[in-house]
Scaffold this motif. Structure first.
Motif, PDB file in Angstrom:
ATOM      1  N   ARG A 104       0.835  -1.211   0.000  1.00  0.00           N
ATOM      2  CA  ARG A 104       0.000   0.000   0.000  1.00  0.00           C
ATOM      3  C   ARG A 104       0.867   1.257   0.000  1.00  0.00           C
ATOM      4  O   ARG A 104       0.568   2.238  -0.692  1.00  0.00           O
ATOM      5  CB  ARG A 104      -0.905  -0.011   1.233  1.00  0.00           C
ATOM      6  CG  ARG A 104      -2.033  -1.028   1.190  1.00  0.00           C
ATOM      7  CD  ARG A 104      -3.089  -0.674   2.233  1.00  0.00           C
ATOM      8  NE  ARG A 104      -4.079  -1.737   2.373  1.00  0.00           N
ATOM      9  CZ  ARG A 104      -4.065  -2.625   3.358  1.00  0.00           C
ATOM     10  NH1 ARG A 104      -3.126  -2.585   4.286  1.00  0.00           N
ATOM     11  NH2 ARG A 104      -4.997  -3.546   3.425  1.00  0.00           N
ATOM     12  N   GLN A 105       1.916   1.246   0.810  1.00  0.00           N
ATOM     13  CA  GLN A 105       2.805   2.410   0.859  1.00  0.00           C
ATOM     14  C   GLN A 105       3.457   2.652  -0.496  1.00  0.00           C
ATOM     15  O   GLN A 105       3.603   3.800  -0.937  1.00  0.00           O
ATOM     16  CB  GLN A 105       3.877   2.196   1.934  1.00  0.00           C
ATOM     17  CG  GLN A 105       3.332   2.165   3.356  1.00  0.00           C
ATOM     18  CD  GLN A 105       4.419   1.886   4.377  1.00  0.00           C
ATOM     19  OE1 GLN A 105       5.586   1.724   4.022  1.00  0.00           O
ATOM     20  NE2 GLN A 105       4.036   1.837   5.646  1.00  0.00           N
ATOM     21  N   THR A 106       3.843   1.587  -1.184  1.00  0.00           N
ATOM     22  CA  THR A 106       4.449   1.730  -2.511  1.00  0.00           C
ATOM     23  C   THR A 106       3.458   2.323  -3.505  1.00  0.00           C
ATOM     24  O   THR A 106       3.819   3.175  -4.335  1.00  0.00           O
ATOM     25  CB  THR A 106       4.950   0.360  -3.007  1.00  0.00           C
ATOM     26  OG1 THR A 106       5.861  -0.181  -2.057  1.00  0.00           O
ATOM     27  CG2 THR A 106       5.629   0.481  -4.357  1.00  0.00           C
ATOM     28  N   VAL A 107       2.192   1.886  -3.433  1.00  0.00           N
ATOM     29  CA  VAL A 107       1.172   2.419  -4.333  1.00  0.00           C
ATOM     30  C   VAL A 107       0.941   3.903  -4.059  1.00  0.00           C
ATOM     31  O   VAL A 107       0.804   4.716  -4.987  1.00  0.00           O
ATOM     32  CB  VAL A 107      -0.141   1.617  -4.183  1.00  0.00           C
ATOM     33  CG1 VAL A 107      -1.281   2.302  -4.930  1.00  0.00           C
ATOM     34  CG2 VAL A 107       0.037   0.197  -4.691  1.00  0.00           C
ATOM     35  N   ARG A 108       0.877   4.264  -2.768  1.00  0.00           N
ATOM     36  CA  ARG A 108       0.684   5.685  -2.445  1.00  0.00           C
ATOM     37  C   ARG A 108       1.830   6.546  -2.994  1.00  0.00           C
ATOM     38  O   ARG A 108       1.629   7.681  -3.407  1.00  0.00           O
ATOM     39  CB  ARG A 108       0.586   5.853  -0.926  1.00  0.00           C
ATOM     40  CG  ARG A 108      -0.681   5.296  -0.307  1.00  0.00           C
ATOM     41  CD  ARG A 108      -0.822   5.733   1.145  1.00  0.00           C
ATOM     42  NE  ARG A 108      -1.980   5.119   1.778  1.00  0.00           N
ATOM     43  CZ  ARG A 108      -1.922   4.063   2.569  1.00  0.00           C
ATOM     44  NH1 ARG A 108      -0.734   3.498   2.817  1.00  0.00           N
ATOM     45  NH2 ARG A 108      -3.009   3.545   3.096  1.00  0.00           N
ATOM     46  N   LYS A 109       3.036   5.994  -2.988  1.00  0.00           N
ATOM     47  CA  LYS A 109       4.203   6.778  -3.379  1.00  0.00           C
ATOM     48  C   LYS A 109       4.426   6.774  -4.888  1.00  0.00           C
ATOM     49  O   LYS A 109       4.736   7.816  -5.487  1.00  0.00           O
ATOM     50  CB  LYS A 109       5.438   6.212  -2.671  1.00  0.00           C
ATOM     51  CG  LYS A 109       6.686   7.068  -2.848  1.00  0.00           C
ATOM     52  CD  LYS A 109       7.820   6.519  -1.982  1.00  0.00           C
ATOM     53  CE  LYS A 109       9.073   7.400  -2.110  1.00  0.00           C
ATOM     54  NZ  LYS A 109      10.187   6.892  -1.260  1.00  0.00           N
ATOM     55  N   PHE A 110       4.238   5.616  -5.541  1.00  0.00           N
ATOM     56  CA  PHE A 110       4.587   5.506  -6.962  1.00  0.00           C
ATOM     57  C   PHE A 110       3.391   5.184  -7.865  1.00  0.00           C
ATOM     58  O   PHE A 110       3.544   5.122  -9.083  1.00  0.00           O
ATOM     59  CB  PHE A 110       5.643   4.409  -7.161  1.00  0.00           C
ATOM     60  CG  PHE A 110       6.918   4.649  -6.400  1.00  0.00           C
ATOM     61  CD1 PHE A 110       7.820   5.622  -6.822  1.00  0.00           C
ATOM     62  CD2 PHE A 110       7.200   3.927  -5.254  1.00  0.00           C
ATOM     63  CE1 PHE A 110       8.993   5.843  -6.122  1.00  0.00           C
ATOM     64  CE2 PHE A 110       8.369   4.157  -4.557  1.00  0.00           C
ATOM     65  CZ  PHE A 110       9.269   5.115  -4.984  1.00  0.00           C
ATOM     66  N   GLY A 111       2.223   4.945  -7.254  1.00  0.00           N
ATOM     67  CA  GLY A 111       1.072   4.568  -8.059  1.00  0.00           C
ATOM     68  C   GLY A 111       1.054   3.071  -8.326  1.00  0.00           C
ATOM     69  O   GLY A 111       1.961   2.331  -7.953  1.00  0.00           O
ATOM     70  N   HIS A 112      -0.014   2.608  -8.988  1.00  0.00           N
ATOM     71  CA  HIS A 112      -0.158   1.179  -9.275  1.00  0.00           C
ATOM     72  C   HIS A 112       0.812   0.766 -10.387  1.00  0.00           C
ATOM     73  O   HIS A 112       1.034   1.525 -11.346  1.00  0.00           O
ATOM     74  CB  HIS A 112      -1.588   0.860  -9.707  1.00  0.00           C
ATOM     75  CG  HIS A 112      -2.577   0.970  -8.602  1.00  0.00           C
ATOM     76  ND1 HIS A 112      -2.715   0.001  -7.632  1.00  0.00           N
ATOM     77  CD2 HIS A 112      -3.457   1.951  -8.290  1.00  0.00           C
ATOM     78  CE1 HIS A 112      -3.665   0.367  -6.770  1.00  0.00           C
ATOM     79  NE2 HIS A 112      -4.123   1.553  -7.162  1.00  0.00           N
ATOM     80  N   PRO A 113       1.375  -0.439 -10.304  1.00  0.00           N
ATOM     81  CA  PRO A 113       2.261  -0.905 -11.370  1.00  0.00           C
ATOM     82  C   PRO A 113       1.461  -1.212 -12.629  1.00  0.00           C
ATOM     83  O   PRO A 113       0.249  -1.410 -12.590  1.00  0.00           O
ATOM     84  CB  PRO A 113       2.871  -2.179 -10.781  1.00  0.00           C
ATOM     85  CG  PRO A 113       1.868  -2.656  -9.787  1.00  0.00           C
ATOM     86  CD  PRO A 113       1.238  -1.413  -9.221  1.00  0.00           C
ATOM     87  N   GLU A 114       2.161  -1.249 -13.750  1.00  0.00           N
ATOM     88  CA  GLU A 114       1.505  -1.566 -15.005  1.00  0.00           C
ATOM     89  C   GLU A 114       1.074  -3.032 -15.019  1.00  0.00           C
ATOM     90  O   GLU A 114       1.689  -3.892 -14.388  1.00  0.00           O
ATOM     91  CB  GLU A 114       2.456  -1.307 -16.180  1.00  0.00           C
ATOM     92  CG  GLU A 114       2.798   0.157 -16.377  1.00  0.00           C
ATOM     93  CD  GLU A 114       3.680   0.357 -17.590  1.00  0.00           C
ATOM     94  OE1 GLU A 114       3.958  -0.658 -18.279  1.00  0.00           O
ATOM     95  OE2 GLU A 114       4.070   1.508 -17.864  1.00  0.00           O
ATOM     96  N   LYS A 115      -0.007  -3.291 -15.753  1.00  0.00           N
ATOM     97  CA  LYS A 115      -0.477  -4.671 -15.880  1.00  0.00           C
ATOM     98  C   LYS A 115       0.524  -5.491 -16.681  1.00  0.00           C
ATOM     99  O   LYS A 115       1.225  -4.979 -17.551  1.00  0.00           O
ATOM    100  CB  LYS A 115      -1.842  -4.718 -16.572  1.00  0.00           C
ATOM    101  CG  LYS A 115      -2.961  -4.089 -15.767  1.00  0.00           C
ATOM    102  CD  LYS A 115      -4.283  -4.240 -16.504  1.00  0.00           C
ATOM    103  CE  LYS A 115      -5.434  -3.643 -15.695  1.00  0.00           C
ATOM    104  NZ  LYS A 115      -6.718  -3.781 -16.404  1.00  0.00           N
ATOM    105  N   LEU A 116       0.570  -6.765 -16.374  1.00  0.00           N
ATOM    106  CA  LEU A 116       1.430  -7.666 -17.132  1.00  0.00           C
ATOM    107  C   LEU A 116       0.874  -7.872 -18.534  1.00  0.00           C
ATOM    108  O   LEU A 116      -0.341  -7.898 -18.732  1.00  0.00           O
ATOM    109  CB  LEU A 116       1.537  -9.018 -16.414  1.00  0.00           C
ATOM    110  CG  LEU A 116       2.135  -8.972 -14.989  1.00  0.00           C
ATOM    111  CD1 LEU A 116       2.092 -10.372 -14.389  1.00  0.00           C
ATOM    112  CD2 LEU A 116       3.560  -8.459 -15.012  1.00  0.00           C
ATOM    113  N   LYS A 117       1.737  -8.044 -19.491  1.00  0.00           N
ATOM    114  CA  LYS A 117       1.299  -8.256 -20.853  1.00  0.00           C
ATOM    115  C   LYS A 117       1.225  -9.737 -21.159  1.00  0.00           C
ATOM    116  O   LYS A 117       1.905 -10.532 -20.579  1.00  0.00           O
ATOM    117  CB  LYS A 117       2.284  -7.583 -21.825  1.00  0.00           C
ATOM    118  CG  LYS A 117       2.287  -6.062 -21.686  1.00  0.00           C
ATOM    119  CD  LYS A 117       3.260  -5.433 -22.671  1.00  0.00           C
ATOM    120  CE  LYS A 117       3.263  -3.923 -22.524  1.00  0.00           C
ATOM    121  NZ  LYS A 117       4.203  -3.283 -23.482  1.00  0.00           N
TER     122      LYS A 117
END
Length: 461
Positions: A448-461
């Motif tokens: 959660r802390q990572t998402v707050r700081k950098f946003g959601h990661p890109e979806k896998l292709k």
């Protein structure tokens, strides 16, 4: 006034829908039938009159395990609707009272009743369903996961390869079932990791379930020297795949030849005593065992049926193919009934939840056996899922005291039969692709802390 009338009609439609989807009453009637009443009554704890007495609580718990929505809120809502429709005092829809009632249920009540139902089913099996008139038992193990609480983690540690904060507590279950009926006769639950959590240890804890004259089928995990010795002393024959360590040293040119790739061999007692075994038991164990080893269907098998005239290799090969039935039984319990992921948050309730699922499984098996007897077929030819669906559809409307209605239900259960697919092979792979999200590889709070700081990661292709 018009709005109020519409609301009342809507409420009535809601109550009617809930009543049709509620099966607690049917489970209660099944538990208190003549076949099970005495056993249930003898195991009930002393209790005072409450909103959720033990028998009703057990019926709700079993019903909860059979439904796709296994939440406590759902089953309490069903109980409230039933009380309203039957004229009983309406209980609260808060789940606290029901959850406390489940905690008061003795584990011995649930586990003892599950085993008793299995024994009652076994007594109904006619000789024509057995192999050469003998009771054939199946043994196998599986694992289930549970909520990630500190209490569950302490009792049932997660997989050793999981990082801290990831994964789920996991426990191992070993069960003995009846080949003819599919009924579960007994089970043992233990840790997945650590001492005493392996399948051999769990099987030893319930091996008293096996009786003289029984035949036991199992895979290559189980035929250890001391287990073979214990079974021979008990008068139980075994047919299992040879253990990997012994399989590599198999030489059909040695021993007493019985036929093509079929011989008698002598096993010698291990020199060192296992940690779990007492010194007295180790000293009293036989120094050698004579067993039969043969190759069939690409497998090296071991059995205590040493006479090829009484048990030809071809017949044993055909019999061992039926060991696959226990895999289907596990699938019915874990996937069809949803026991693969448990819901309870304490080890004590996890054990009860497991045994409630096993009790529910045996109750469905009881209906299947009665249906098979009614139409002169075998239980293994009747679909478990079909029976479960019919019971859920009819359990409330059905009058279980009516022989006529029960007879019709049994005929409907027997109508849907499964195909006979010997030697079936299926790839252990899934066709449908998962959602394109990465796996959670760090504790959720850190993610959660990572998402707050950098946003959601890109979806896998």
């Amino acid at each position: 006034m018009h709005h109020t009338a519409d609301a009342i009609r809507a409420q009535r439609r809601f109550f009617h829908t809930q009543r049709r989807h509620s099966d607690c009453l049917g489970i209660f009637n099944l538990l208190t039938s003549d076949l099970l009443f005495d056993e249930l009554e003898s195991r009930l704890p002393q209790h005072r009159e409450r909103c959720f007495p033990p028998t009703e609580t057990l019926a709700m718990f079993v019903s909860q395990s059979l439904n796709s929505d296994r939440s406590c809120q759902q089953i309490v809502n069903q109980a409230a609707v039933q009380r309203l429709l039957t004229g009983l005092p309406v209980c609260s829809t808060h789940t606290g009272g029901y959850c406390r009632a489940r905690q008061r249920l003795p584990l011995d009540l649930v586990s003892g009743l599950a085993s008793h139902v299995g024994q009652q089913i076994d007594q109904q099996v006619p000789d024509r369903w057995r192999w050469q008139g003998r009771r054939v038992r199946l043994v196998d193990g599986t694992t289930v996961t549970m909520p990630d609480t500190s209490a569950n983690q302490a009792a049932y540690p997660k997989h050793g390869g999981q990082k801290s904060g990831l994964g789920f507590p996991i426990c191992r279950i070993v069960g003995i079932t009846c080949l003819s009926s599919g009924a579960l006769l007994n089970a043992a639950v233990g840790r997945f990791n650590g001492k005493g959590g392996d399948e051999q240890t769990l099987l030893r804890s319930i091996q008293d379930t096996l009786e003289p004259g029984d035949m036991l089928l199992g895979d290559a995990f189980f035929p250890t020297y001391f287990f073979l010795a214990a079974m021979q002393a008990r008068g139980v024959d075994i047919l299992m795949e040879q253990m990997g360590a012994r399989k590599r040293t198999t030489d059909f040119r040695r021993g007493k030849r019985l036929g093509a790739r079929d011989h008698l061999i002598t096993l010698h007692k291990p020199k060192s005593r296992p940690d779990w075994m007492t010194d007295a038991d180790f000293q009293s164990a036989p120094k050698t065992l004579t067993v039969r080893e043969f190759k069939a269907g690409g497998k090296i098998m071991i059995t205590t049926l040493n006479c090829p005239g009484d048990a030809p290799k071809a017949e044993l090969k055909t019999l061992y193919k039926q060991r696959w039935s226990v895999e289907l039984d596990i699938r019915n319990i874990k996937e069809t009934m949803g026991m693969d992921v448990l819901s309870c948050k304490t080890p004590q309730m996890v054990l009860k939840e497991i045994w409630v699922h096993l009790l529910a499984y045996n109750l469905i098996r009881l209906l299947i056996v009665q249906a098979a007897l009614a139409v002169d077929t075998t239980p293994r030819e009747i679909s478990f899922k079909h029976c479960l669906q019919l019971w859920l559809a009819f359990s409330l409307q059905l009058d279980t005291s009516s022989d006529e209605q029960m007879g019709v239900l049994l005929i409907l259960i027997a109508q849907q039969q499964v195909g006979n697919r010997p030697g079936r092979i299926e790839p252990r792979a899934v066709k449908r692709r998962p959602k394109p999200y990465p796996l959670l590889s760090v504790p959720r709070a850190q993610a959660r802390q990572t998402v707050r700081k950098f946003g959601h990661p890109e979806k896998l292709k």
